[in-house]
Design a protein around this motif. Structure first.
Motif, PDB file in Angstrom:
ATOM      1  N   ALA A 225     -12.734  -1.223   6.637  1.00 35.92           N
ATOM      2  CA  ALA A 225     -11.532  -1.965   7.016  1.00 35.92           C
ATOM      3  C   ALA A 225     -10.631  -2.247   5.827  1.00 35.92           C
ATOM      4  O   ALA A 225      -9.711  -3.052   5.926  1.00 35.92           O
TER       5      ALA A 225
ATOM      6  N   PRO B 126      -8.959  -0.502   1.842  1.00 37.88           N
ATOM      7  CA  PRO B 126      -8.922   0.674   0.962  1.00 37.88           C
ATOM      8  C   PRO B 126     -10.210   0.767   0.147  1.00 37.88           C
ATOM      9  O   PRO B 126     -11.024  -0.164   0.147  1.00 37.88           O
TER      10      PRO B 126
ATOM     11  N   ILE C 262      -8.590 -13.413   8.080  1.00 32.96           N
ATOM     12  CA  ILE C 262      -9.083 -12.509   7.029  1.00 32.96           C
ATOM     13  C   ILE C 262      -8.743 -11.056   7.380  1.00 32.96           C
ATOM     14  O   ILE C 262      -8.362 -10.269   6.512  1.00 32.96           O
ATOM     15  N   LEU C 263      -8.819 -10.749   8.660  1.00 38.84           N
ATOM     16  CA  LEU C 263      -8.433  -9.390   9.077  1.00 38.84           C
ATOM     17  C   LEU C 263      -6.963  -9.126   8.745  1.00 38.84           C
ATOM     18  O   LEU C 263      -6.603  -8.026   8.325  1.00 38.84           O
TER      19      LEU C 263
ATOM     20  N   ASN D 108      -5.386 -10.480   6.260  1.00 36.20           N
ATOM     21  CA  ASN D 108      -5.374 -10.225   4.803  1.00 36.20           C
ATOM     22  C   ASN D 108      -5.761  -8.783   4.508  1.00 36.20           C
ATOM     23  O   ASN D 108      -5.167  -8.106   3.672  1.00 36.20           O
ATOM     24  N   LEU D 109      -6.804  -8.377   5.203  1.00 37.80           N
ATOM     25  CA  LEU D 109      -7.282  -7.003   4.992  1.00 37.80           C
ATOM     26  C   LEU D 109      -6.183  -5.997   5.319  1.00 37.80           C
ATOM     27  O   LEU D 109      -5.947  -5.038   4.590  1.00 37.80           O
TER      28      LEU D 109
ATOM     29  N   GLN E 266      -3.550  -6.056   2.659  1.00 40.70           N
ATOM     30  CA  GLN E 266      -4.015  -5.348   1.455  1.00 40.70           C
ATOM     31  C   GLN E 266      -4.017  -3.845   1.698  1.00 40.70           C
ATOM     32  O   GLN E 266      -3.645  -3.058   0.835  1.00 40.70           O
ATOM     33  N   THR E 267      -4.446  -3.469   2.897  1.00 45.48           N
ATOM     34  CA  THR E 267      -4.509  -2.047   3.214  1.00 45.48           C
ATOM     35  C   THR E 267      -3.107  -1.456   3.244  1.00 45.48           C
ATOM     36  O   THR E 267      -2.865  -0.373   2.715  1.00 45.48           O
TER      37      THR E 267
ATOM     38  N   PHE F 229      -8.911 -11.520  -0.324  1.00 46.91           N
ATOM     39  CA  PHE F 229      -9.098 -11.294   1.110  1.00 46.91           C
ATOM     40  C   PHE F 229      -9.499 -12.557   1.854  1.00 46.91           C
ATOM     41  O   PHE F 229      -9.204 -12.705   3.040  1.00 46.91           O
TER      42      PHE F 229
END
Lengths: 601, 386
Positions: free
Chosen positions: B202, B204, A11-12, A14-15, A18-19, B231
């Protein structure tokens, strides 16, 4: 636990993805915004200079380049003060203190007016503002200096300021500016006891020039007179045009005797001066009111009133003279004089305590000739005690203090009400009803519109109304008179020239005044039987009137003998106590037809 | 103020004699008996025992999944006993009951509570964690008290996340409430609160597009469920929800400065349909980010702990149940570290479904208190000198 950790790690990731995606989008967006900002900066009308946190120039837009004379590349890296040379109104260099903006992010406005010195040395007037540029945490990372070329605006502003203080025709101070000087002088007099004198000056018979030769001539006369007076006052004196043909003069630190000498020199200058316009030559005098300032004047209004009053007295005493204001003049005026009448007239208007009277005008046509009824409405004031006051008591004051237009409106409205309330039979018999108009009303567009509107709404035929203006008024305000006569004549109203013969009439004016009736002045008519000269004057006026196709009306007929003489001369109408005394018109009551019958007999 | 903590034994009901013996003589008959009891059928019997032991005392409290007694975690419950030194100082309490089917409590009850507690210097909220509309009550109190609102803090009672149908209850005297908030007003007692925060952004920033109370309907322009899938989908499959989401709460970053820094924890996924239910409210326009636990040791920093060595006379610790789940081993010693820092000051508390406190540390008016998730709130009480 390991599974949970793996899940968390996935999941991190994924984060992070996305970021990163959001970051890329933001970078793209920021780039687009930067492009947009640069294109905008390049095309806006304001000049923009930016600096970094140390106050070093980082950017100039094209307008800033043009106004400073600096190329962006050349200016980059230089301290802002090296690129922007600023001076104040006096040419003193203005130092830009950027510390408050750089340290605390304060907005900074340069003191106005501020001038930017172009690299070439030329000066450009600017309005400017310095704002801090902050990062996301609110820290100041630079400054943006925005300024506009306001040279034209500032010039316009100067012109407007000048227009607000000066009279455009003569270049003298205007009334507002003059009063500001008076205010200061009054304060100085009160605090320091300094001796100042105020003069009010009014040209004599200026309107004759204006009306006969037109406004351009009047304007030129005012300019000449202004120059003549200006040459005769001291540099320290304050000379102003107060409006129309009125001038004001403040003589600071001047004893009354010295003021009198200055006034005398103005009279001398004007007495020897002849104003020439085309073929005509005019002699122009001036009436001067002198007021030495003293503690008795508690405010500007008092002082102005005293000066106005003194000037008026100078005119009353025969014009072309100076009247020194005496302290008790004011008291007399306040307690016994005209001001008292001004208040009484205003009260009468407010309380509707004027009254209409009527006096018939008899046709002198042979019996069975003219069967119509003619009459004039006359004005009376019912005072606080219920006593009837004649017009000679209050009309001069009303004329002097600008109350005539209001009175005329009252009379016209009531006269129309009166006539519209009459029977059809009465109106068929009516030749005309005569209504007096004052000089002030001749230039009153509002009153003209009121009459036109009233006639448009009324069933009353316009030719039943005859307006009277005096010969002197008509000549004094010739253009206004002609305009009003023509406007109302076009609606079929009739016009009479009142008191003809009293003002040393010039028959030539008759050509310009399209009236229907000549009312021969009562002073000539009264002793037409005993005074051969008057008899011939009446005859002459009557003949001229008839030649011009005007009907004549003799005023102030006091006896049967006078009436016979008028018949013999061939005058068309007669009016006076010898025929009928004025009679009150009762409100909301029809005019008595019995009176009509008796008149017809 | 004198205070003492009495720890109850798991699985056995206390007797009046045992309780009286555990109470220090100095307290005599306490002014307040504040009980944190396990979620169990025996609660009623324990309340009866408390009434028998201290009939003249104000007795109230809440159930919770676990309790904290002098820094140790218990499952049997604990009592914090108070006695004021100054007889003029008092403790009062009002119960505001919730209503069936989600309708709001009667406003008259709030009016009465405000009247009754208007002289209080400190307010303690003890609410059930699922049913009572605590956000509504906070808004009501803020409106009525305005700037005169006393300093405040509190807890939303928790229950074990599975196997408990009744839910945690609150109680006053011998009465148990399934939906209520017990408001305790301390007169002459000052409060300082400390807040432990463990999360850092963590993701946006996203904006809540639609929300209704605790329900997040849409975010970033798409249904909340779809947004979460972005996510929480791993290898094409959605991770177990809401459990996985406990490790990634939302942080509110604005725009309302009063809400900045609040954490929000997901409670039920895809309910309502396409949305998600949280443990506390979200509002349309809230700017939020997903968060992960911070890199440093969770809970209280050394700096925070050293600030606790004050002359507090009693301390209450309310820690979010979610923190224990997420922070795991690192979290276990947290309450003991707090107790060590407090020294001889009595410490009791419980694990919660939500905390009520100022957004940051403070001892000012309660006007700014908010409903937190995923924090630990420590309230330090001290009787004011005459």
């Amino acid at each position: 636990m390991s599974q949970a950790k793996d899940l968390e790690l996935a999941i991190l990731r994924n984060l992070l993805a996305q970021t990163t995606r959001a970051y890329d989008q933001q970078v793209a967006q920021l780039f687009a915004e930067k492009e947009l900002a640069q294109v905008t900066l390049a095309s806006i009308g304001d000049a923009v200079v930016t600096t970094d946190a140390a106050g070093t120039v980082t950017y100039l837009n094209p307008v800033a380049e043009e106004l400073t004379g600096w190329d962006c590349t050349a200016a980059e890296g230089k301290p802002l003060s090296s690129v922007l040379h600023l001076v104040d109104e006096t040419g003193e260099v203005q130092t830009l203190d950027l510390r408050p903006s750089l340290r605390e992010g304060q907005d900074l406005n340069l003191p106005e007016p501020s001038t930017l010195v172009h690299r070439s040395g030329n000066h450009v007037a600017i309005d400017s503002n310095i704002s801090a540029i902050r990062d996301r945490q609110g820290r100041v990372i630079g400054l943006v200096f925005v300024f506009q070329n306001v040279s034209e605006k500032r010039l316009l502003s100067l012109q407007l300021t000048r227009a607000a203080r000066y009279d455009s025709l003569t270049g003298l101070l205007n009334r507002e500016a003059f009063e500001a000087h008076l205010d200061q002088a009054l304060e100085d007099c009160r605090l320091n006891g300094t001796s100042h004198v105020v003069c009010f000056m009014d040209l004599d018979r200026f309107k004759v020039v204006n009306d006969t030769c037109g406004h351009p001539a009047g304007d030129q006369l005012l300019q000449w007179i202004s120059s003549l007076i200006r040459e005769r006052v001291r540099d320290t004196d304050v000379f102003a045009r107060l409006g129309g043909d009125e001038f004001g003069l403040l003589l600071p630190d001047c004893p009354p005797a010295a003021a009198q000498r200055i006034a005398d020199s103005i009279h001398r200058a004007l007495n020897t001066y002849r104003f020439v316009w085309q073929e005509e030559q005019f002699s122009v005098g001036i009436s001067i009111g002198l007021v030495p300032m003293s503690e008795q004047f508690t405010d500007l209004t008092d002082l102005l009133s005293a000066a106005d009053h003194a000037c008026y007295m100078a005119k009353e005493k025969g014009r072309r003279r100076t009247q020194l204001f005496q302290a008790d003049d004011m008291e007399i005026r306040h307690h016994h004089g005209q001001m008292n009448w001004v208040l009484r007239i205003q009260r009468a208007l407010d309380d509707d305590r004027f009254a209409l009277y009527w006096q018939s005008i008899r046709s002198l046509a042979p019996a069975g000739g003219d069967q119509k009824l003619y009459f004039e409405v006359l004005l009376r004031l019912i005072d606080d005690n219920g006593e009837v006051q004649s017009p000679s008591q209050f009309l001069p004051v009303a004329e002097r203090y600008g109350q005539m237009t209001e009175i005329d409106r009252w009379v016209i409205t009531r006269a129309f009400d009166l006539l519209e309330g009459q029977s059809k039979e009465f109106l068929e018999t009516l030749g005309f009803c005569s209504i007096n108009l004052s000089g002030d009303s001749l230039g009153d567009e509002g009153l003209l519109e009121l009459i036109e509107e009233r006639l448009a709404k009324s069933t009353l035929a316009a030719d039943k109304i005859c307006f009277e203006i005096t010969e002197t008024t008509a000549v004094r305000q010739l253009s206004d008179a002609v305009r009003m006569i023509e406007r109302l004549s076009s609606l079929e109203c009739r016009w009479a020239l009142d008191d003809f013969g009293s003002g040393m009439s010039s028959y030539s004016y008759l050509r310009e005044l399209p009236v229907n009736y000549l009312k021969i002045d009562g002073n000539i008519v009264a002793d037409v039987v005993t005074n051969p000269l008057n008899r011939e004057m009446v005859r002459s006026i009557n003949q001229i009137g008839h030649v011009m196709n005007l009907k004549t009306i003799a005023e102030s007929v006091t006896s049967e003998a006078v009436l016979s003489a008028l018949r013999e001369i061939g005058v068309d109408f007669a009016q006076g106590y010898g025929i009928e005394r004025p009679r009150p018109i009762l409100p909301r009551e029809p005019l008595p037809l019995s009176s009509v019958a008796s008149l017809l007999q | 103020m004198k205070a003492a903590v009495v720890t109850l034994t798991e699985g056995s009901e206390p007797t009046p004699t045992e309780l009286a013996a555990a109470c220090p003589d100095a307290l005599g008959s306490p002014d307040l008996v504040l009980a944190f009891l396990p979620v169990a059928p025996e609660t009623e019997a324990i309340l009866a025992c408390l009434a028998q032991t201290w009939p003249g005392s104000l007795r109230l409290g809440c159930e919770s999944s676990r309790q904290i007694a002098e820094g140790a975690k218990t499952r049997g419950g604990c009592l914090l006993l108070f006695r004021m030194e100054n007889p003029a100082h008092r403790v009062r309490a009002r119960v505001i009951e919730g209503r069936e089917r989600g309708s709001l409590p009667a406003e008259e009850a709030v009016d009465e509570a405000v009247r009754e507690l208007s002289s209080a210097d400190t307010l303690l909220f003890l609410s059930d964690g699922l049913r009572f509309p605590i956000q509504w009550l906070l808004d009501q109190l803020r409106r009525r008290f305005a700037s005169a609102m006393p300093a405040a803090f509190g807890t939303l009672a928790s229950q074990p996340l599975s196997g408990c149908e009744t839910g945690a209850r609150v109680f006053h005297d011998r009465r148990l409430y399934t939906s209520a908030c017990v408001l305790v007003g301390f007169e002459g007692v000052g409060l300082a609160t400390h807040l432990a925060r463990d999360w850092q952004p963590a993701s946006p920033v996203y904006t809540v597009s639609a929300a209704r109370g605790r329900e997040l309907l849409a975010i970033d322009g798409e249904p909340a469920v779809e947004w979460y899938r972005r996510f929480f989908t791993v290898d094409g499959k959605l991770a177990p929800m809401p459990d996985t989401a406990y490790s990634f709460p939302l942080i509110i970053e604005g725009p309302d400065p009063a809400r900045r820094g609040l954490y929000r924890s997901l409670r039920v996924f895809d309910r309502p349909n396409g949305g998600a239910t949280f443990w506390a409210d979200l509002r349309q326009g809230d700017q939020v980010r997903l968060a992960i636990r911070g890199p440093s040791a969770p809970g209280w920093s050394e700096e925070q702990l050293s600030a606790l060595a004050t002359r507090a006379e009693a301390a209450l610790l309310f820690a979010c149940i979610g923190r224990t789940l997420v922070l795991g081993e690192e979290h276990r010693g947290e309450s003991q570290r707090v107790k060590n820092a407090l020294g001889s000051t009595c410490l009791a508390g419980c694990y919660t479904f939500g905390e009520i406190a100022l957004p940051v540390h403070g001892d000012s008016s309660g006007e700014g208190v908010v409903h937190h998730n995923q924090t630990a709130v420590l309230g330090l009480l001290r009787e004011k000198q005459a």
